[in-house]
Design a protein around this motif. Structure first.
Motif, PDB file in Angstrom:
ATOM      1  N   PHE A  85      -0.680  -9.616  -9.282  1.00 61.92           N
ATOM      2  CA  PHE A  85      -1.886  -9.207  -8.563  1.00 61.92           C
ATOM      3  C   PHE A  85      -1.764  -7.793  -8.011  1.00 61.92           C
ATOM      4  O   PHE A  85      -2.336  -7.437  -7.010  1.00 61.92           O
ATOM      5  CB  PHE A  85      -2.240 -10.206  -7.455  1.00 61.92           C
ATOM      6  CG  PHE A  85      -1.205 -10.372  -6.362  1.00 61.92           C
ATOM      7  CD1 PHE A  85      -1.410  -9.809  -5.114  1.00 61.92           C
ATOM      8  CD2 PHE A  85      -0.048 -11.101  -6.569  1.00 61.92           C
ATOM      9  CE1 PHE A  85      -0.483  -9.958  -4.087  1.00 61.92           C
ATOM     10  CE2 PHE A  85       0.886 -11.276  -5.547  1.00 61.92           C
ATOM     11  CZ  PHE A  85       0.665 -10.699  -4.298  1.00 61.92           C
ATOM     12  N   LYS A  86      -1.008  -6.966  -8.734  1.00 65.13           N
ATOM     13  CA  LYS A  86      -0.835  -5.554  -8.390  1.00 65.13           C
ATOM     14  C   LYS A  86      -0.244  -5.385  -6.991  1.00 65.13           C
ATOM     15  O   LYS A  86      -0.658  -4.499  -6.225  1.00 65.13           O
ATOM     16  CB  LYS A  86      -2.164  -4.787  -8.498  1.00 65.13           C
ATOM     17  CG  LYS A  86      -2.861  -4.916  -9.844  1.00 65.13           C
ATOM     18  CD  LYS A  86      -1.997  -4.429 -10.980  1.00 65.13           C
ATOM     19  CE  LYS A  86      -2.716  -4.566 -12.315  1.00 65.13           C
ATOM     20  NZ  LYS A  86      -1.856  -4.180 -13.455  1.00 65.13           N
ATOM     21  N   LEU A  87       0.734  -6.214  -6.665  1.00 61.24           N
ATOM     22  CA  LEU A  87       1.373  -6.154  -5.351  1.00 61.24           C
ATOM     23  C   LEU A  87       2.140  -4.853  -5.191  1.00 61.24           C
ATOM     24  O   LEU A  87       2.908  -4.450  -6.069  1.00 61.24           O
ATOM     25  CB  LEU A  87       2.328  -7.341  -5.200  1.00 61.24           C
ATOM     26  CG  LEU A  87       3.183  -7.384  -3.936  1.00 61.24           C
ATOM     27  CD1 LEU A  87       2.306  -7.539  -2.693  1.00 61.24           C
ATOM     28  CD2 LEU A  87       4.206  -8.520  -4.019  1.00 61.24           C
ATOM     29  N   GLU A  88       1.909  -4.190  -4.065  1.00 58.24           N
ATOM     30  CA  GLU A  88       2.651  -2.982  -3.700  1.00 58.24           C
ATOM     31  C   GLU A  88       3.265  -3.175  -2.321  1.00 58.24           C
ATOM     32  O   GLU A  88       2.560  -3.272  -1.323  1.00 58.24           O
ATOM     33  CB  GLU A  88       1.739  -1.754  -3.690  1.00 58.24           C
ATOM     34  CG  GLU A  88       1.199  -1.352  -5.050  1.00 58.24           C
ATOM     35  CD  GLU A  88       2.280  -0.838  -5.991  1.00 58.24           C
ATOM     36  OE1 GLU A  88       3.346  -0.419  -5.497  1.00 58.24           O
ATOM     37  OE2 GLU A  88       2.045  -0.862  -7.210  1.00 58.24           O
ATOM     38  N   LYS A  89       4.582  -3.242  -2.275  1.00 54.82           N
ATOM     39  CA  LYS A  89       5.298  -3.424  -1.004  1.00 54.82           C
ATOM     40  C   LYS A  89       5.751  -2.057  -0.494  1.00 54.82           C
ATOM     41  O   LYS A  89       6.940  -1.773  -0.386  1.00 54.82           O
ATOM     42  CB  LYS A  89       6.493  -4.350  -1.201  1.00 54.82           C
ATOM     43  CG  LYS A  89       6.107  -5.781  -1.564  1.00 54.82           C
ATOM     44  CD  LYS A  89       7.352  -6.659  -1.657  1.00 54.82           C
ATOM     45  CE  LYS A  89       7.005  -8.100  -1.943  1.00 54.82           C
ATOM     46  NZ  LYS A  89       8.210  -8.974  -2.019  1.00 54.82           N
ATOM     47  N   ARG A  90       4.791  -1.209  -0.149  1.00 50.41           N
ATOM     48  CA  ARG A  90       5.089   0.154   0.301  1.00 50.41           C
ATOM     49  C   ARG A  90       4.738   0.371   1.766  1.00 50.41           C
ATOM     50  O   ARG A  90       4.804   1.495   2.261  1.00 50.41           O
ATOM     51  CB  ARG A  90       4.344   1.164  -0.566  1.00 50.41           C
ATOM     52  CG  ARG A  90       4.729   1.106  -2.045  1.00 50.41           C
ATOM     53  CD  ARG A  90       3.899   2.070  -2.866  1.00 50.41           C
ATOM     54  NE  ARG A  90       4.103   1.907  -4.294  1.00 50.41           N
ATOM     55  CZ  ARG A  90       4.721   2.780  -5.087  1.00 50.41           C
ATOM     56  NH1 ARG A  90       5.208   3.899  -4.575  1.00 50.41           N
ATOM     57  NH2 ARG A  90       4.841   2.551  -6.385  1.00 50.41           N
ATOM     58  N   GLY A  91       4.323  -0.690   2.461  1.00 54.04           N
ATOM     59  CA  GLY A  91       3.967  -0.559   3.861  1.00 54.04           C
ATOM     60  C   GLY A  91       2.531  -0.105   4.062  1.00 54.04           C
ATOM     61  O   GLY A  91       1.819   0.247   3.109  1.00 54.04           O
ATOM     62  N   ILE A  92       2.092  -0.129   5.317  1.00 51.20           N
ATOM     63  CA  ILE A  92       0.766   0.355   5.695  1.00 51.20           C
ATOM     64  C   ILE A  92       0.916   1.387   6.805  1.00 51.20           C
ATOM     65  O   ILE A  92       1.602   1.163   7.801  1.00 51.20           O
ATOM     66  CB  ILE A  92      -0.147  -0.793   6.152  1.00 51.20           C
ATOM     67  CG1 ILE A  92      -0.430  -1.747   4.976  1.00 51.20           C
ATOM     68  CG2 ILE A  92      -1.461  -0.262   6.720  1.00 51.20           C
ATOM     69  CD1 ILE A  92      -1.306  -2.922   5.319  1.00 51.20           C
ATOM     70  N   LEU A  93       0.269   2.520   6.604  1.00 47.07           N
ATOM     71  CA  LEU A  93       0.325   3.638   7.543  1.00 47.07           C
ATOM     72  C   LEU A  93      -1.006   3.751   8.288  1.00 47.07           C
ATOM     73  O   LEU A  93      -2.055   3.942   7.674  1.00 47.07           O
ATOM     74  CB  LEU A  93       0.613   4.936   6.781  1.00 47.07           C
ATOM     75  CG  LEU A  93       0.598   6.238   7.571  1.00 47.07           C
ATOM     76  CD1 LEU A  93       1.699   6.248   8.629  1.00 47.07           C
ATOM     77  CD2 LEU A  93       0.747   7.438   6.620  1.00 47.07           C
ATOM     78  N   HIS A  94      -0.965   3.599   9.594  1.00 47.37           N
ATOM     79  CA  HIS A  94      -2.142   3.796  10.437  1.00 47.37           C
ATOM     80  C   HIS A  94      -2.114   5.230  10.968  1.00 47.37           C
ATOM     81  O   HIS A  94      -1.103   5.674  11.528  1.00 47.37           O
ATOM     82  CB  HIS A  94      -2.132   2.829  11.622  1.00 47.37           C
ATOM     83  CG  HIS A  94      -2.391   1.403  11.232  1.00 47.37           C
ATOM     84  ND1 HIS A  94      -3.109   0.545  12.027  1.00 47.37           N
ATOM     85  CD2 HIS A  94      -2.029   0.689  10.140  1.00 47.37           C
ATOM     86  CE1 HIS A  94      -3.185  -0.639  11.445  1.00 47.37           C
ATOM     87  NE2 HIS A  94      -2.525  -0.576  10.302  1.00 47.37           N
ATOM     88  N   ILE A  95      -3.227   5.943  10.803  1.00 45.69           N
ATOM     89  CA  ILE A  95      -3.282   7.343  11.221  1.00 45.69           C
ATOM     90  C   ILE A  95      -4.307   7.531  12.332  1.00 45.69           C
ATOM     91  O   ILE A  95      -5.366   6.899  12.340  1.00 45.69           O
ATOM     92  CB  ILE A  95      -3.605   8.268  10.026  1.00 45.69           C
ATOM     93  CG1 ILE A  95      -4.895   7.837   9.313  1.00 45.69           C
ATOM     94  CG2 ILE A  95      -2.434   8.295   9.053  1.00 45.69           C
ATOM     95  CD1 ILE A  95      -5.336   8.753   8.181  1.00 45.69           C
TER      96      ILE A  95
END
Length: 431
Positions: free
Chosen positions: A129-139
């Motif tokens: 399912f196109k998983l990307e485990k790169r984190g989430i950046l809140h700006i």
């Protein structure tokens, strides 16, 4: 074997069906669409975001909503036309402001649990399912927004989530393609992104392999509850789509030992027929999927998922050639219209922050989030035996569903244990 109907084939319905099937129930999924995940679970923001678990019940949200009320491109927009449902929902929303901290902490805990369950299911069933485990950046663009995020981080920490503050230079290092000037940010390395539609369709296929029955293109006309010989019975009257242009729709009634309502914004009306009050309001969200057709656009689009606090816009990279941008909350009843003035801010934001990305092919979409006034999902039994709910997840259905599915399955297993032991062995290792 006990028979359970699951009404709704979105992310909550399919994860619920899977969790019940693994416990040995005879499960039937009923949905009005031809395929799973064709409504709210079709094209959301893509974030599996424990770092977005903060509930909206706060005076700061209320003040922002008032400020934005008459601005067409505002992140939050409310149609002021009088509606008893809308205004009663908002009264309950305000009444839940004192529960802001406790609900944020609990939502964080649920999100972390759900993450483990979801990854386990995907690995076991071989779902890409196109998983990307790169984190989430809140700006954050100013100190005010950054300081509010720092206070929310304290609640996330109480829920078990680690996220770290980052400087403007660290923001650029984490996501080099991002343009603009920022006061600071917060980075959650454990968060991830993926395509909700691909996951739900893949899990639906897995459910079929494990014996779950699907009744698609079936509108629920009514539900009726009764008790016979001390056992509950739920009759569901359906209208099935015609099999050809000449054929007439088919009316059929199916009977089950129990039912789980996972019908999104349709859950409120179904609950009323069972004598339960599930005060879900449809909150519309929009997205665009930018097709990255050329190498320059692919290189200019971010891989790290973003949340821009000022605009309330989120992003996800769905493989090499798709970039999802989503946001906005619109209180306008059960209205699925895709408004140009709500899509334009998403396109303009993309052009400004990622100028190297071509938006020549940007596919717009709108879906209705099923939202409870306290921003918490309704997971549990109804008044009548054999009636259960797993619905009302709002903007966090993708993030929470794998956990709430396990919760409702365990509740059903306690209240309505299977009559014969199941020979199935595909239980979650995370349990």
């Amino acid at each position: 074997m006990r028979s359970i109907a699951v009404i709704g084939a979105g992310i909550t319905g399919i994860t619920t069906a899977y969790a019940l099937s693994e416990r040995g129930y005879d499960v039937t999924v009923i949905d009005r669409q031809r395929y799973a995940a064709m409504e709210t679970s079709f094209a959301n923001g893509g974030q599996l975001s424990a770092s977005n678990a903060e509930v909206w019940n706060s005076w700061s949200t209320v003040l922002k909503g008032i400020k934005w009320m008459f601005k067409a491109d505002a992140p939050l927009l409310m149609n002021p036309k009088p509606s008893w449902h809308k205004y009663s929902w908002m009264a309950e929303f305000l009444a839940n402001i004192p529960n802001y901290k406790a609900n944020t902490i609990e939502t964080t805990r649920l999100a972390i649990k759900a993450r483990d369950y979801m990854f386990e299911m995907a690995n076991r069933e071989g779902i890409d399912f196109k998983l990307e485990k790169r984190g989430i950046l809140h700006i954050y663009r100013d100190k005010l927004g950054y300081d509010a995020a720092a206070r929310a981080s304290e609640l996330y920490a109480q829920g078990g989530l680690a996220r770290r503050a980052v400087s403007p230079s660290e923001i650029r290092a984490i996501e080099p393609t991002l343009h603009g000037n920022y006061y600071g940010g917060f980075f959650t390395e454990s968060d991830s992104t993926g395509d909700i539609h691909l996951f739900t369709r893949g899990l639906a296929d897995a459910c079929r392999r494990h014996g779950v029955t699907f009744v698609n293109e079936a509108s629920v006309d009514s539900v009726k509850h009764s008790v016979s010989a001390g056992k509950p019975r739920v009759d569901i009257a359906l209208t099935l789509a015609a099999s050809s242009d000449e054929a007439q729709p088919v009316h059929e009634t199916m009977s089950f030992d129990g039912v789980v309502v996972c019908a999104g914004v349709g859950s409120r009306a179904l609950a009323a027929q069972f004598g339960d009050r599930v005060n879900i309001y449809p909150v519309k969200g929009y997205s665009i999927t930018v097709m990255l057709d050329d190498e320059a656009s692919q290189n200019a689009a971010p891989w790290v998922s973003l949340l821009d606090d000022q605009t309330k816009i989120v992003t996800s990279r769905l493989g090499k050639d798709r970039f999802r941008i989503a946001g906005t909350a619109e209180f306008n009843g059960e209205n699925r219209d895709i408004r140009a003035d709500r899509i334009a801010p998403l396109v303009n934001w993309t052009r400004k922050l990622f100028p190297g990305v071509s938006t020549a092919r940007a596919v717009p979409w709108a879906g209705l989030r099923p939202m409870m006034p306290n921003l918490m999902p309704r997971v549990g039994a109804g008044k009548l035996p054999g009636v259960f709910y797993n619905t009302g997840h709002g903007h966090l259905g993708w993030t929470l569903s794998a956990a709430t599915a396990q919760m409702i399955a365990e509740k059903i297993a306690t209240d309505m244990p299977v009559e014969k032991p199941s020979a199935q062995i595909f239980r979650l290792a995370a349990e």
